[in-house]
Design a protein around this motif. Structure first.
Motif, PDB file in Angstrom:
ATOM      1  N   GLY A  20       0.778  -1.231   0.000  1.00 20.99           N
ATOM      2  CA  GLY A  20       0.000   0.000   0.000  1.00 20.99           C
ATOM      3  C   GLY A  20       0.805   1.275   0.000  1.00 20.99           C
ATOM      4  N   VAL A  21       2.103   1.158  -0.206  1.00 26.48           N
ATOM      5  CA  VAL A  21       2.957   2.347  -0.227  1.00 26.48           C
ATOM      6  C   VAL A  21       4.160   2.068  -1.113  1.00 26.48           C
ATOM      7  N   TYR A  22       4.672   3.109  -1.743  1.00 28.38           N
ATOM      8  CA  TYR A  22       5.893   2.954  -2.512  1.00 28.38           C
ATOM      9  C   TYR A  22       6.684   4.254  -2.497  1.00 28.38           C
ATOM     10  N   ARG A  54      10.115   9.913   1.497  1.00 29.74           N
ATOM     11  CA  ARG A  54       8.933  10.424   0.802  1.00 29.74           C
ATOM     12  C   ARG A  54       8.250   9.237   0.132  1.00 29.74           C
ATOM     13  N   VAL A  55       6.953   9.098   0.392  1.00 29.72           N
ATOM     14  CA  VAL A  55       6.216   7.952  -0.131  1.00 29.72           C
ATOM     15  C   VAL A  55       4.905   8.397  -0.779  1.00 29.72           C
ATOM     16  N   PRO A  61      -6.529   3.746   5.900  1.00 26.75           N
ATOM     17  CA  PRO A  61      -6.085   4.971   6.525  1.00 26.75           C
ATOM     18  C   PRO A  61      -4.563   5.060   6.610  1.00 26.75           C
ATOM     19  N   LEU A  62      -4.080   6.263   6.779  1.00 26.42           N
ATOM     20  CA  LEU A  62      -2.637   6.491   6.779  1.00 26.42           C
ATOM     21  C   LEU A  62      -1.949   6.051   8.077  1.00 26.42           C
ATOM     22  N   ARG A  63      -2.598   6.245   9.196  1.00 17.84           N
ATOM     23  CA  ARG A  63      -1.926   5.962  10.478  1.00 17.84           C
ATOM     24  C   ARG A  63      -1.384   4.534  10.558  1.00 17.84           C
ATOM     25  N   PRO A  64      -2.160   3.491  10.251  1.00 19.21           N
ATOM     26  CA  PRO A  64      -1.585   2.133  10.297  1.00 19.21           C
ATOM     27  C   PRO A  64      -0.456   1.941   9.280  1.00 19.21           C
ATOM     28  N   LEU A  65      -0.591   2.582   8.138  1.00 21.01           N
ATOM     29  CA  LEU A  65       0.444   2.498   7.112  1.00 21.01           C
ATOM     30  C   LEU A  65       1.746   3.108   7.611  1.00 21.01           C
ATOM     31  N   LEU A  66       1.650   4.254   8.282  1.00 21.41           N
ATOM     32  CA  LEU A  66       2.839   4.919   8.819  1.00 21.41           C
ATOM     33  C   LEU A  66       3.466   4.103   9.940  1.00 21.41           C
ATOM     34  N   HIS A  67       2.641   3.466  10.768  1.00 23.23           N
ATOM     35  CA  HIS A  67       3.175   2.598  11.831  1.00 23.23           C
ATOM     36  C   HIS A  67       3.915   1.402  11.225  1.00 23.23           C
ATOM     37  N   GLU A  68       3.370   0.850  10.145  1.00 23.13           N
ATOM     38  CA  GLU A  68       4.023  -0.283   9.495  1.00 23.13           C
ATOM     39  C   GLU A  68       5.358   0.129   8.868  1.00 23.13           C
ATOM     40  N   LEU A  69       5.383   1.316   8.268  1.00 26.37           N
ATOM     41  CA  LEU A  69       6.648   1.826   7.714  1.00 26.37           C
ATOM     42  C   LEU A  69       7.684   2.020   8.816  1.00 26.37           C
ATOM     43  N   HIS A  90       7.108  11.454   4.891  1.00 26.18           N
ATOM     44  CA  HIS A  90       6.279  12.428   4.185  1.00 26.18           C
ATOM     45  C   HIS A  90       5.430  11.681   3.164  1.00 26.18           C
ATOM     46  N   VAL A  91       4.115  11.721   3.326  1.00 25.40           N
ATOM     47  CA  VAL A  91       3.221  11.167   2.316  1.00 25.40           C
ATOM     48  C   VAL A  91       2.973  12.310   1.334  1.00 25.40           C
TER      49      VAL A  91
END
Length: 111
Positions: A20-22, A54-55, A61-69, A90-91
């Motif tokens: 979900g992110v790159y 920078r992703v 949602p972003l919060r779980p994605l940021l925690h995983e990163l 930085h998203v």
């Protein structure tokens, strides 16, 4: 001791491993497979006090994605000169997939 470029490569690989992110790279580098380096490295900056990435997010949602990163990248900094640095994510963009809804079959996000 790990080199700066080797750490950046590991960080880019960690970003790629999170669903979900790159890495966000400048448009001119997005399809440049001919470059002698990983274009994703343009998404990482190492500084004495902060590591910035920078992703582009393709899920919410972003919060779980940021925690995983954070969980994927923070261990890579251990035992390096950047172990005490803050990690700043930085998203910079949201992929169109974020806005696709199964409840709107007439919506076409385009190519």
């Amino acid at each position: 001791m790990i080199s700066e470029s080797a750490l950046i490569d590991r960080i880019v690989a960690a970003i790629d491993a999170v669903a979900g992110v790159y890495p966000a790279v400048p448009m001119v580098l997005q399809n440049s497979r001919w470059l002698p380096w990983n274009a994703g490295s343009a998404a990482v900056d190492l500084d004495d006090t902060v590591v910035q990435i920078r992703v582009v997010a393709a899920t919410l949602p972003l919060r779980p994605l940021l925690h995983e990163l954070d969980a994927a990248i923070r261990p890579l900094l251990d035992q390096t000169p950047w172990a005490a640095a803050r990690l700043r994510v930085h998203v910079v963009d949201l992929h169109t997939d974020v806005f696709i809804s199964e409840s709107d079959p007439d919506h076409d996000p385009g190519p």
